[in-house]
Design a protein around this motif. Sequence first.
Motif, PDB file in Angstrom:
ATOM      1  N   GLN A   8       1.687   5.619   4.530  1.00  0.00           N
ATOM      2  CA  GLN A   8       3.038   6.023   4.929  1.00  0.00           C
ATOM      3  C   GLN A   8       3.275   7.503   4.639  1.00  0.00           C
ATOM      4  O   GLN A   8       3.910   8.211   5.426  1.00  0.00           O
ATOM      5  CB  GLN A   8       4.071   5.167   4.196  1.00  0.00           C
TER       6      GLN A   8
ATOM      7  N   ARG B 131       4.101  10.474   7.183  1.00  0.00           N
ATOM      8  CA  ARG B 131       5.306  11.286   7.038  1.00  0.00           C
ATOM      9  C   ARG B 131       4.988  12.771   7.174  1.00  0.00           C
ATOM     10  O   ARG B 131       5.754  13.525   7.785  1.00  0.00           O
ATOM     11  CB  ARG B 131       5.963  11.005   5.677  1.00  0.00           C
TER      12      ARG B 131
ATOM     13  N   GLU C  60       7.404   8.826   0.904  1.00  0.00           N
ATOM     14  CA  GLU C  60       7.994   9.903   1.696  1.00  0.00           C
ATOM     15  C   GLU C  60       7.364  11.258   1.419  1.00  0.00           C
ATOM     16  O   GLU C  60       7.651  12.241   2.101  1.00  0.00           O
ATOM     17  CB  GLU C  60       9.506   9.978   1.451  1.00  0.00           C
ATOM     18  N   GLN C  61       6.489  11.339   0.405  1.00  0.00           N
ATOM     19  CA  GLN C  61       5.828  12.601   0.085  1.00  0.00           C
ATOM     20  C   GLN C  61       4.399  12.331  -0.372  1.00  0.00           C
ATOM     21  O   GLN C  61       4.167  11.507  -1.247  1.00  0.00           O
ATOM     22  CB  GLN C  61       6.583  13.355  -1.013  1.00  0.00           C
TER      23      GLN C  61
ATOM     24  N   PRO D   5       7.010  17.444   2.574  1.00  0.00           N
ATOM     25  CA  PRO D   5       6.410  16.108   2.550  1.00  0.00           C
ATOM     26  C   PRO D   5       5.007  16.107   1.928  1.00  0.00           C
ATOM     27  O   PRO D   5       4.377  15.062   1.828  1.00  0.00           O
ATOM     28  CB  PRO D   5       6.346  15.739   4.031  1.00  0.00           C
TER      29      PRO D   5
END
Length: 252
Positions: A50, A54, A151-152, A190
Motif C-alpha cells: 500500500q 501511495r 500512507e508513507q 509519501p
Amino acid sequence: MDSTVLNPEVKQKDADRAVVVAVTAHAVFESGADDGDEVYKVGTAFPLLQALQRVNERLLEENPAESLLFDVILVTTDGQQQSSRIISSTKHYGLEVSKFCFSTTEDFIDGLRTNNVQLFLSSDRKEASQASQNGVLSALLDQNMAACPSEQLRVLFCGDAVVHSNNSPMPSFSAQLGEMRQRFGMFDSPLSMVLMTSRGGRESCSAALLTLRSQGVSVDEAYCLGGSPRGPILSLIRPHFLLSNAFSDLEE
C-alpha cells in the motif's frame, strides 16, 4: 521453470525508468489452510504494498507523465500452486501489482533476473540470502511490518552498509530512491528515508550522510546510536525494511 504473468488490470511501467521491487506473495497474503474463500487474508507485508502504491499515486499527482515509479512484482516459490487465488486476492484488495512471477525454490533467482528486479523483499531469510548471494539487492521482512504505516513508505539505511557496502546494487537503488524523494517537499512526503548508525560516534554518522549525499540521497532523519539498543528507535521509526549488509530483523 519460472513463469511471469502480466496483470492486465494495471498499466505497465516504463522498463527503462521504473524501480522494480519484487515481494514474496507469502509475505503479502496469509496462505494458511484453505477456508473456502476465493481470496487470501492480508499478511504482514500488505502495508508495504500500500505504501509503495501511495508513492506512485503521489508522483503521478505531481506529474501525470512521471515514469520514475515503483514497479511491483509478486513472486512465489511454489510454482503455479494457488496462482489464480493470488491473482484474485491482488485484484480484490486493489493492489497495484504489474506482474506475477511463479517460480520454484530452484529457479526463482532466474525469475528475478528475467524481470530486472532491483530489490527483492522476503520474509524468508534463506530466500533473501540466496538472492543477495546471486547479486540481487535484498532485504528481510518481519512481523513488525504489520504495524507500519500504509500512507508513507519508510526506508531505513544501516550506516555501516552505506559506507562499507560490498553490495554493488545498493548505491544505484539508493540514488533512485533519492531522486524520487526530491519530487516532494520537506513535509507531507509519501516517502521517508532514515539513516541509523549502530556503532561509532558522530564521525560514523557523518561519513554515512556524506556517502548518501554523494548518491543523491538526503535523509529525513538520522540516528547515531553509539552502541545503544536499536529496539526503542525502531519502534519509533517503524521502517518497512532495512537496507543492510546483513539480514538483521527489525525487532532487534
